[in-house]
Design a protein around this motif. Sequence first.
Motif, PDB file in Angstrom:
ATOM      1  N   LYS A  30       6.972  15.269  -0.119  1.00 46.91           N
ATOM      2  CA  LYS A  30       5.597  14.838   0.196  1.00 46.91           C
ATOM      3  C   LYS A  30       5.491  14.378   1.624  1.00 46.91           C
ATOM      4  O   LYS A  30       6.345  13.939   2.241  1.00 46.91           O
ATOM      5  CB  LYS A  30       5.158  13.702  -0.722  1.00 46.91           C
ATOM      6  CG  LYS A  30       5.293  14.004  -2.188  1.00 46.91           C
ATOM      7  CD  LYS A  30       4.146  14.823  -2.677  1.00 46.91           C
ATOM      8  CE  LYS A  30       4.321  15.077  -4.151  1.00 46.91           C
ATOM      9  NZ  LYS A  30       3.437  15.957  -4.726  1.00 46.91           N
ATOM     10  N   ASP A  47       8.728   0.314   4.487  1.00 43.75           N
ATOM     11  CA  ASP A  47       8.009   1.575   4.669  1.00 43.75           C
ATOM     12  C   ASP A  47       8.954   2.718   5.024  1.00 43.75           C
ATOM     13  O   ASP A  47       8.727   3.867   4.624  1.00 43.75           O
ATOM     14  CB  ASP A  47       6.927   1.429   5.742  1.00 43.75           C
ATOM     15  CG  ASP A  47       5.740   0.606   5.254  1.00 43.75           C
ATOM     16  OD1 ASP A  47       5.622   0.372   4.036  1.00 43.75           O
ATOM     17  OD2 ASP A  47       4.931   0.198   6.101  1.00 43.75           O
ATOM     18  N   MET A  91       9.599   9.623  -0.185  1.00 43.54           N
ATOM     19  CA  MET A  91       8.552  10.654  -0.150  1.00 43.54           C
ATOM     20  C   MET A  91       9.132  11.980   0.344  1.00 43.54           C
ATOM     21  O   MET A  91       8.779  13.046  -0.153  1.00 43.54           O
ATOM     22  CB  MET A  91       7.387  10.217   0.742  1.00 43.54           C
ATOM     23  CG  MET A  91       6.629   9.040   0.209  1.00 43.54           C
ATOM     24  SD  MET A  91       5.616   9.422  -1.203  1.00 43.54           S
ATOM     25  CE  MET A  91       4.081   9.741  -0.391  1.00 43.54           C
ATOM     26  N   LYS A 127       2.250   1.812  -3.450  1.00 43.13           N
ATOM     27  CA  LYS A 127       1.263   2.412  -4.355  1.00 43.13           C
ATOM     28  C   LYS A 127       1.205   3.928  -4.163  1.00 43.13           C
ATOM     29  O   LYS A 127       1.167   4.687  -5.136  1.00 43.13           O
ATOM     30  CB  LYS A 127      -0.125   1.817  -4.097  1.00 43.13           C
ATOM     31  CG  LYS A 127      -0.314   0.432  -4.636  1.00 43.13           C
ATOM     32  CD  LYS A 127      -1.717  -0.066  -4.317  1.00 43.13           C
ATOM     33  CE  LYS A 127      -1.863  -1.536  -4.601  1.00 43.13           C
ATOM     34  NZ  LYS A 127      -3.194  -2.043  -4.219  1.00 43.13           N
ATOM     35  N   ALA A 128       1.213   4.366  -2.913  1.00 40.83           N
ATOM     36  CA  ALA A 128       1.180   5.800  -2.617  1.00 40.83           C
ATOM     37  C   ALA A 128       2.445   6.484  -3.132  1.00 40.83           C
ATOM     38  O   ALA A 128       2.386   7.598  -3.678  1.00 40.83           O
ATOM     39  CB  ALA A 128       1.024   6.025  -1.117  1.00 40.83           C
ATOM     40  N   LEU A 129       3.588   5.827  -2.968  1.00 40.75           N
ATOM     41  CA  LEU A 129       4.851   6.387  -3.452  1.00 40.75           C
ATOM     42  C   LEU A 129       4.821   6.546  -4.964  1.00 40.75           C
ATOM     43  O   LEU A 129       5.193   7.600  -5.493  1.00 40.75           O
ATOM     44  CB  LEU A 129       6.023   5.491  -3.034  1.00 40.75           C
ATOM     45  CG  LEU A 129       7.390   5.859  -3.628  1.00 40.75           C
ATOM     46  CD1 LEU A 129       7.863   7.195  -3.088  1.00 40.75           C
ATOM     47  CD2 LEU A 129       8.403   4.779  -3.351  1.00 40.75           C
ATOM     48  N   ARG A 130       4.368   5.526  -5.659  1.00 42.36           N
ATOM     49  CA  ARG A 130       4.333   5.588  -7.125  1.00 42.36           C
ATOM     50  C   ARG A 130       3.352   6.649  -7.617  1.00 42.36           C
ATOM     51  O   ARG A 130       3.614   7.306  -8.624  1.00 42.36           O
ATOM     52  CB  ARG A 130       4.009   4.217  -7.696  1.00 42.36           C
ATOM     53  CG  ARG A 130       5.198   3.272  -7.557  1.00 42.36           C
ATOM     54  CD  ARG A 130       4.955   1.938  -8.168  1.00 42.36           C
ATOM     55  NE  ARG A 130       6.181   1.141  -8.154  1.00 42.36           N
ATOM     56  CZ  ARG A 130       6.208  -0.171  -8.282  1.00 42.36           C
ATOM     57  NH1 ARG A 130       5.088  -0.846  -8.428  1.00 42.36           N
ATOM     58  NH2 ARG A 130       7.354  -0.818  -8.260  1.00 42.36           N
ATOM     59  N   ALA A 131       2.241   6.816  -6.924  1.00 40.44           N
ATOM     60  CA  ALA A 131       1.281   7.856  -7.297  1.00 40.44           C
ATOM     61  C   ALA A 131       1.905   9.242  -7.114  1.00 40.44           C
ATOM     62  O   ALA A 131       1.753  10.124  -7.973  1.00 40.44           O
ATOM     63  CB  ALA A 131       0.015   7.725  -6.467  1.00 40.44           C
ATOM     64  N   ALA A 132       2.612   9.437  -6.004  1.00 41.62           N
ATOM     65  CA  ALA A 132       3.270  10.718  -5.751  1.00 41.62           C
ATOM     66  C   ALA A 132       4.398  10.950  -6.743  1.00 41.62           C
ATOM     67  O   ALA A 132       4.609  12.075  -7.211  1.00 41.62           O
ATOM     68  CB  ALA A 132       3.803  10.757  -4.321  1.00 41.62           C
ATOM     69  N   GLU A 156      13.319   3.480  -3.648  1.00 47.94           N
ATOM     70  CA  GLU A 156      12.202   2.621  -4.040  1.00 47.94           C
ATOM     71  C   GLU A 156      12.686   1.183  -4.249  1.00 47.94           C
ATOM     72  O   GLU A 156      12.046   0.231  -3.792  1.00 47.94           O
ATOM     73  CB  GLU A 156      11.557   3.146  -5.320  1.00 47.94           C
ATOM     74  CG  GLU A 156      10.361   2.364  -5.772  1.00 47.94           C
ATOM     75  CD  GLU A 156       9.715   2.946  -7.023  1.00 47.94           C
ATOM     76  OE1 GLU A 156       8.807   2.289  -7.538  1.00 47.94           O
ATOM     77  OE2 GLU A 156      10.119   4.038  -7.477  1.00 47.94           O
ATOM     78  N   GLU A 202       0.828  -1.206   0.000  1.00 44.49           N
ATOM     79  CA  GLU A 202       0.000   0.000   0.000  1.00 44.49           C
ATOM     80  C   GLU A 202       0.866   1.261   0.000  1.00 44.49           C
ATOM     81  O   GLU A 202       0.561   2.238  -0.696  1.00 44.49           O
ATOM     82  CB  GLU A 202      -0.939   0.009   1.213  1.00 44.49           C
ATOM     83  CG  GLU A 202      -1.953  -1.120   1.207  1.00 44.49           C
ATOM     84  CD  GLU A 202      -2.881  -1.067  -0.004  1.00 44.49           C
ATOM     85  OE1 GLU A 202      -3.322   0.027  -0.368  1.00 44.49           O
ATOM     86  OE2 GLU A 202      -3.153  -2.143  -0.570  1.00 44.49           O
ATOM     87  N   THR A 203       1.922   1.238   0.772  1.00 40.25           N
ATOM     88  CA  THR A 203       2.826   2.381   0.821  1.00 40.25           C
ATOM     89  C   THR A 203       3.513   2.575  -0.529  1.00 40.25           C
ATOM     90  O   THR A 203       3.712   3.706  -0.975  1.00 40.25           O
ATOM     91  CB  THR A 203       3.866   2.205   1.936  1.00 40.25           C
ATOM     92  OG1 THR A 203       3.200   1.849   3.148  1.00 40.25           O
ATOM     93  CG2 THR A 203       4.665   3.467   2.169  1.00 40.25           C
TER      94      THR A 203
END
Length: 85
Positions: A85, A73, A80, A34-39, A57, A31-32
Amino acid sequence: MRRIALAAALATLALCGSLSSVFAATAPCEETLKALRAAEATAKLSPADKTKVSELETKGIERCNADDDKRADDFFAQAMKVMGK
């Protein structure tokens, strides 16, 4: 009677110890990630920052694949931070 009480006390401690580690777990690294890739998709990074984020990454994915969610994480959080971010 003392042996029964001692056995019950040890069983209770063992159960509490295992339960507390479950509740202390971090977010799933998938999940983390996914958030990293979106950012990362929306971030405007310099070439040096892009390289640093990519390295973090990669390290995070290695830890995630090893089921070390906490360290994964941590790497993702560092990436991030580089992105602001």
